[in-house]
Design an enzyme around this catalytic site. Sequence first.
Site, short mmCIF file in Angstrom:
data_model
loop_
_atom_site.label_atom_id
_atom_site.label_comp_id
_atom_site.label_asym_id
_atom_site.label_seq_id
_atom_site.Cartn_x
_atom_site.Cartn_y
_atom_site.Cartn_z
N SER A 20 25.01 10.02 4.58
CA SER A 20 23.73 9.33 4.83
C SER A 20 22.96 10.02 5.95
CB SER A 20 23.99 7.87 5.19
OG SER A 20 24.71 7.76 6.40
N ASN A 107 31.59 0.12 11.29
CA ASN A 107 30.97 -1.05 10.67
C ASN A 107 30.20 -1.90 11.67
OD1 ASN A 107 32.34 -0.02 8.53
ND2 ASN A 107 33.79 -1.71 8.30
N THR A 153 -14.81 -16.52 -7.32
CA THR A 153 -13.58 -17.02 -7.93
C THR A 153 -13.58 -16.42 -9.33
OG1 THR A 153 -14.54 -19.02 -8.87
CG2 THR A 153 -13.66 -19.21 -6.64
N HIS A 154 -12.41 -16.03 -9.82
CA HIS A 154 -12.30 -15.32 -11.10
C HIS A 154 -13.16 -14.06 -11.11
CE1 HIS A 154 -10.62 -19.17 -12.61
NE2 HIS A 154 -11.59 -19.69 -11.85
N SER A 275 -14.53 14.22 -6.35
CA SER A 275 -13.81 14.65 -7.55
C SER A 275 -13.77 16.17 -7.60
CB SER A 275 -14.54 14.09 -8.77
OG SER A 275 -14.33 14.91 -9.89
N LYS A 281 -19.18 12.29 -7.01
CA LYS A 281 -18.27 11.16 -6.80
C LYS A 281 -17.98 10.90 -5.32
CE LYS A 281 -16.63 8.85 -9.38
NZ LYS A 281 -15.44 8.95 -10.21
N GLU A 288 -7.45 2.86 -2.41
CA GLU A 288 -6.60 2.78 -3.61
C GLU A 288 -5.13 3.06 -3.25
OE1 GLU A 288 -8.61 4.75 -7.21
OE2 GLU A 288 -9.72 5.48 -5.48
N TYR A 315 32.42 -5.83 5.30
CA TYR A 315 31.68 -4.59 5.08
C TYR A 315 31.98 -4.00 3.71
CZ TYR A 315 29.64 -0.01 5.51
OH TYR A 315 28.87 1.09 5.28
#
Length: 485
Positions: A20, A107, A153-154, A275, A281, A288, A315
């Site tokens: 690890s 541990n 709303t919606h 873009s 663009k 995003e 453990y």
Amino acid sequence: MLRERFSRPLAKAALALSSSVREDAELLRADLWGSRVHARMLGETGILPAPAARRIDRGLRAIERLVAQGRFQLASELEDVHLNVESELVRRIGRDGERLHTGRSRNDQVATDLLLWLREALLDLEEGTTAVAVELGRRAEGPDGSIVVAGWTHLQPAQRVYVAQILGTHALRFLRDAERFRSIRERIVDCPLGSGALAGSSLPLDRRRSARLLGFRRPSPSSLDAVSDRDAVLETLSALALLGVHTSSLAEELVLGSMPEVGRVRLADEFVSTSSLMPHKRNPDLAELLRGESGPAIGRLVAHLAILKGLPLAYNRDLQVGKPLLFEGVERARQGLEVLEPMLRTARFLAPASPAGDTGSVELVDALVARGVPFRAAHGRVARLLGKLERTHRTLRELSPSEWDRAFPELEGTPGLPDAEEEPERRTTEGGSARRAVRSLLTEVRARGWIAAAAARSERARLARLRHLLDAPLRPHFRSTHRPS
Ligand code: ARG
């Protein structure tokens, strides 16, 4: 290392799966701190001779310096951070280094390291979420806050509100995140160190001393729990998933608001891209990406829950698989908050060019109700009129005075339909859209932001003081008083 009882080394592929060290670099500082405290406790209780404990401390300090200079490389054949530090210590100071692991297991060590690491990570997250909330509050109180836009709303125009209320509402969400991170941090009080592999130790460890030196309130009450408990990790991943959802929701509004057809937001050049094909663009890529990051944030929580499900006490090596989920989750959230705050600071909120829809219809219904018309009847009358107007592509505002009087005789002499800009002021309920209510929302945001920032500052100061405890000379024959019976 640790293969004396076997006749063969670990298979090569097995070693790669077993190691690890890639994620464990995160734990180096915590591991060294925990080890210095453990060595000091061993020296103070006489489990180790004081000179040996002092030599261990000097060796660990030298490794701390290497780490600070970025010169300590973890070797993957040594499996994890714990074995790497120990083997470097032995390399530097010889046999006394081999005494460090007395009365300890990896541990209880990894459980302790994780909590030490988490305390600081949670602090970073508290500060990052508070900074975003405070920035949202600041923008809400600034000139853009008084712009009136359609609340949705919606995703349909519903009732008009001040931009200040929208920003102040997002601020509340981030404040709750900050408060959640704080409460997770404040519940990290039980020190696992001294729990050994699973059942404690036959050596006279002073667990209270270790707990105090590491800034915990007390030794953990069950060694079986201490080595297997990952609740704080799970709670953090859960709070991160929720932070991801809050961030994503705000980011989505920035994306939608940036659509020319909506025209409510203009993100600064630093936070948009263009873009490779279409030079006109102006893409809200960063918003995003923030929205996208919520996916893995939710995934990490689910993944870690699945790792823990069905694990018996105590453990189990499966626990190792959870570590990178935590480290990555915290890192991505930190990065996201660092982008979100300046993105909000530099964005402009705009008054939309054309007012959207007959959003005052509810206020018109309420005006009829105030004149004694039952709500359902008033709603029906306004709805029927709107239906008729829609067929001729007209709005309520385009009714002639005589059409108006015919439709709503009981409103004669009163402005039944507020001006678009006046709509928010009609709703004066607590927590509603009127300026007065929004002002108290923003006062609350400011106060809670201040409290969250102050709590984080005082914890930072406490942690800095703790580090200095290790500068004091080692006190042999020290034992904590008031030991639990
Ligand atoms: N490398 C392990 C981890 O990161 C810690 C020690 C594992 N303990 C053991 N008995 N193999 O979780």
